[in-house]
Design a protein around this motif. Structure first.
Motif, PDB file in Angstrom:
ATOM      1  N   SER A  91      31.080  27.879 -16.206  1.00 14.28           N
ATOM      2  CA  SER A  91      30.866  28.619 -14.971  1.00 14.28           C
ATOM      3  C   SER A  91      32.119  28.447 -14.119  1.00 14.28           C
ATOM      4  O   SER A  91      32.543  27.320 -13.862  1.00 14.28           O
ATOM      5  N   ALA A  92      32.729  29.566 -13.711  1.00 10.68           N
ATOM      6  CA  ALA A  92      33.981  29.501 -12.950  1.00 10.68           C
ATOM      7  C   ALA A  92      33.809  30.111 -11.568  1.00 10.68           C
ATOM      8  O   ALA A  92      32.937  30.956 -11.349  1.00 10.68           O
ATOM      9  N   ASN A  93      34.658  29.674 -10.653  1.00 10.53           N
ATOM     10  CA  ASN A  93      34.615  30.210  -9.294  1.00 10.53           C
ATOM     11  C   ASN A  93      35.930  29.899  -8.598  1.00 10.53           C
ATOM     12  O   ASN A  93      36.817  29.275  -9.180  1.00 10.53           O
ATOM     13  N   ALA A  94      36.030  30.308  -7.336  1.00 10.54           N
ATOM     14  CA  ALA A  94      37.220  30.019  -6.534  1.00 10.54           C
ATOM     15  C   ALA A  94      36.850  30.142  -5.068  1.00 10.54           C
ATOM     16  O   ALA A  94      35.828  30.744  -4.719  1.00 10.54           O
ATOM     17  N   PHE A  95      37.669  29.551  -4.205  1.00 10.57           N
ATOM     18  CA  PHE A  95      37.447  29.724  -2.767  1.00 10.57           C
ATOM     19  C   PHE A  95      38.761  29.579  -2.021  1.00 10.57           C
ATOM     20  O   PHE A  95      39.698  28.921  -2.489  1.00 10.57           O
ATOM     21  N   ALA A 102      41.470  27.234  -4.033  1.00  8.83           N
ATOM     22  CA  ALA A 102      41.077  26.431  -5.190  1.00  8.83           C
ATOM     23  C   ALA A 102      40.393  27.279  -6.246  1.00  8.83           C
ATOM     24  O   ALA A 102      39.641  28.212  -5.933  1.00  8.83           O
ATOM     25  N   TYR A 103      40.654  26.918  -7.507  1.00  9.45           N
ATOM     26  CA  TYR A 103      40.067  27.584  -8.670  1.00  9.45           C
ATOM     27  C   TYR A 103      39.361  26.508  -9.478  1.00  9.45           C
ATOM     28  O   TYR A 103      39.924  25.425  -9.696  1.00  9.45           O
ATOM     29  N   LEU A 104      38.158  26.776  -9.924  1.00 10.24           N
ATOM     30  CA  LEU A 104      37.351  25.698 -10.498  1.00 10.24           C
ATOM     31  C   LEU A 104      36.454  26.186 -11.626  1.00 10.24           C
ATOM     32  O   LEU A 104      36.177  27.367 -11.762  1.00 10.24           O
ATOM     33  N   PHE A 105      36.014  25.218 -12.420  1.00 10.18           N
ATOM     34  CA  PHE A 105      35.024  25.500 -13.460  1.00 10.18           C
ATOM     35  C   PHE A 105      34.143  24.274 -13.652  1.00 10.18           C
ATOM     36  O   PHE A 105      34.528  23.141 -13.314  1.00 10.18           O
TER      37      PHE A 105
END
Length: 428
Positions: A91-95, A102-105
């Protein structure tokens, strides 16, 4: 690779700075099924005016470009990166915030491939005029959606009433008009300036082997070429310590008014740990008086001035700081005056040693519980790192706080010219 050992918390973090300047932190939690990775650049919505890398003159880019850039990095010439993560079971996202993007998983399997995917897509930008123009419509719709939300309008309305010139007053997504000005070249200018590895931090926490993971990250970065990076020049307007407006309001289709009281914080002289201590003291004092068990909350609730929507928060960061309190109310003017009066009264009040010890224990308990969350650790470690503070040293800082610290903080905290009131009122 260096191991940072925190005996008090029984934790170890492995750190290394890659040859290209990327700072990597790894936290092994073999008891966890999940692994969480976050790749953060020290670049947010307030960084509008800067000297581009390789240039001699500063530029000012359109409002909302940091958030726009976050959206565009997921879109490549031939695919959407979200699909890459989905295929890997992640599951990936960013803010985007005022100061960071930030980019995250998070994933439970194929962690190595997910880390490579995270690094590779952020470090391989693709922008075209057609895709940029298409994105303007999508983000404009997002901005209009937030413009219809009373909570969001009251939050940013309070900030705008406090700040006259500083870009923190601008919605992180920008405005419908400002994003129309964004070009492909603007995006590349911002990317090349702020997305150099030396301005970024990678934190991976969870079921990982630190030695193997660090070697993989080294190998990933060694395949890429990055020029040497000079220090980034950022420019911010001079801002008065006083609020821009002591009071402001808007009307919206709401049944119940909202009243928010903002305190403009002075962070100009605070370094990393001083900023942390101020943030801790502010949070503890507000919690003591304005949480549901607090004396002020009970008084406001009994007088039918607030309901359970009442809340407070403090945000202190590089270049700005504010505290906001408020919520729904049927008596917006009276609530504003009462909260202001209560804040001013803090100078006359003194917290006893017994109460302050209880406050510290509560803060420590909250902090220790939060450390059970990989997301909290990774996000907050990265946030504090950019401010020159180590998340795992927060506990001893809390323990070191005294009633004298609290008294001294309150003495310089609440001043009339730093308080602003913002109301969302029902349309007639």
């Amino acid at each position: 690779m260096e191991e940072l050992v925190y005996k008090q918390l029984n934790e170890s973090v492995f750190q290394e700075t890659m040859e290209n300047g990327l700072k990597v932190f790894l936290l092994s939690k073999p008891e966890m099924a999940k692994t969480y990775g976050i790749f953060t650049t020290n670049y947010g919505s307030i960084d509008q005016t800067f000297t581009p890398i390789g240039k001699n003159e500063k530029v000012t880019v359109p409002e909302g470009i940091a958030h726009f850039l976050e959206h565009k990095l997921f879109e490549k010439e031939d695919r959407d990166v979200f699909q890459d993560f989905t295929k890997l079971g992640a599951s990936a996202n960013a803010f985007t915030s005022f100061t960071k993007t930030a980019y995250l998983f998070s994933a439970t399997s194929q962690i190595e491939k997910n880390v490579d995917t995270l690094l590779d897509f952020v470090q391989d930008p693709y922008f075209s005029k057609e895709s940029v123009d298409k994105e303007k419509g999508i983000i404009a719709q997002e901005i209009r959606m937030y413009d219809d939300q009373p909570d969001w309008r009251s939050f940013f309305g309070t900030i705008q009433s406090m700040y006259e010139k500083h870009p923190v007053k601008v919605d992180i997504a920008g405005t419908v008009d400002s994003i129309q000005e964004i070009t492909k070249d603007d995006l590349y200018t911002c990317y090349e300036t702020f997305y150099h590895p030396s301005n970024m931090v990678l934190f991976v926490a969870g079921n990982i082997q630190p030695e193997e993971m660090m070697e993989q990250i080294r190998s990933n970065q060694a395949k890429k070429d990055f020029k040497e990076m000079p220090e980034i020049e950022r420019f911010y307007p001079e801002e008065s310590p006083s609020v821009a407006k002591s009071e402001d309001s808007i009307k919206m289709p709401v049944t119940t008014a909202k009243t928010m009281v903002g305190v403009k914080e002075d962070v100009s002289s605070l370094n990393g740990e001083e900023l942390l201590r101020a943030e801790l003291l502010s949070g503890m004092i507000l919690d003591f008086y304005f949480s549901r068990s607090g004396e002020f909350y009970e008084e406001l609730y009994k007088d039918d001035l607030i309901d359970d929507s009442f809340q407070f928060e403090t945000e202190l960061d590089r270049q700005f700081g504010f505290t906001i309190l408020g919520g729904d109310t049927r008596k917006p003017d009276e609530l504003a005056e009462r909260v202001k009066k209560m804040l001013h009264s803090l100078r006359e009040k003194r917290i006893s040693e017994e109460d302050f010890t209880r406050m510290k224990r509560k803060k420590i308990g909250q902090f220790m519980r939060a450390l059970n969350s990989l997301e909290f650790i990774a996000n907050q470690f990265t946030h504090y790192h950019t401010l020159g503070v180590d998340l795992f040293n927060v506990l001893p800082v809390i323990e070191s706080l005294t009633t004298e610290d609290a008294d001294q903080y309150v003495e310089h905290w609440i001043k009339e010219d730093r308080i602003s009131v913002f109301k969302v009122l029902p349309q007639e």
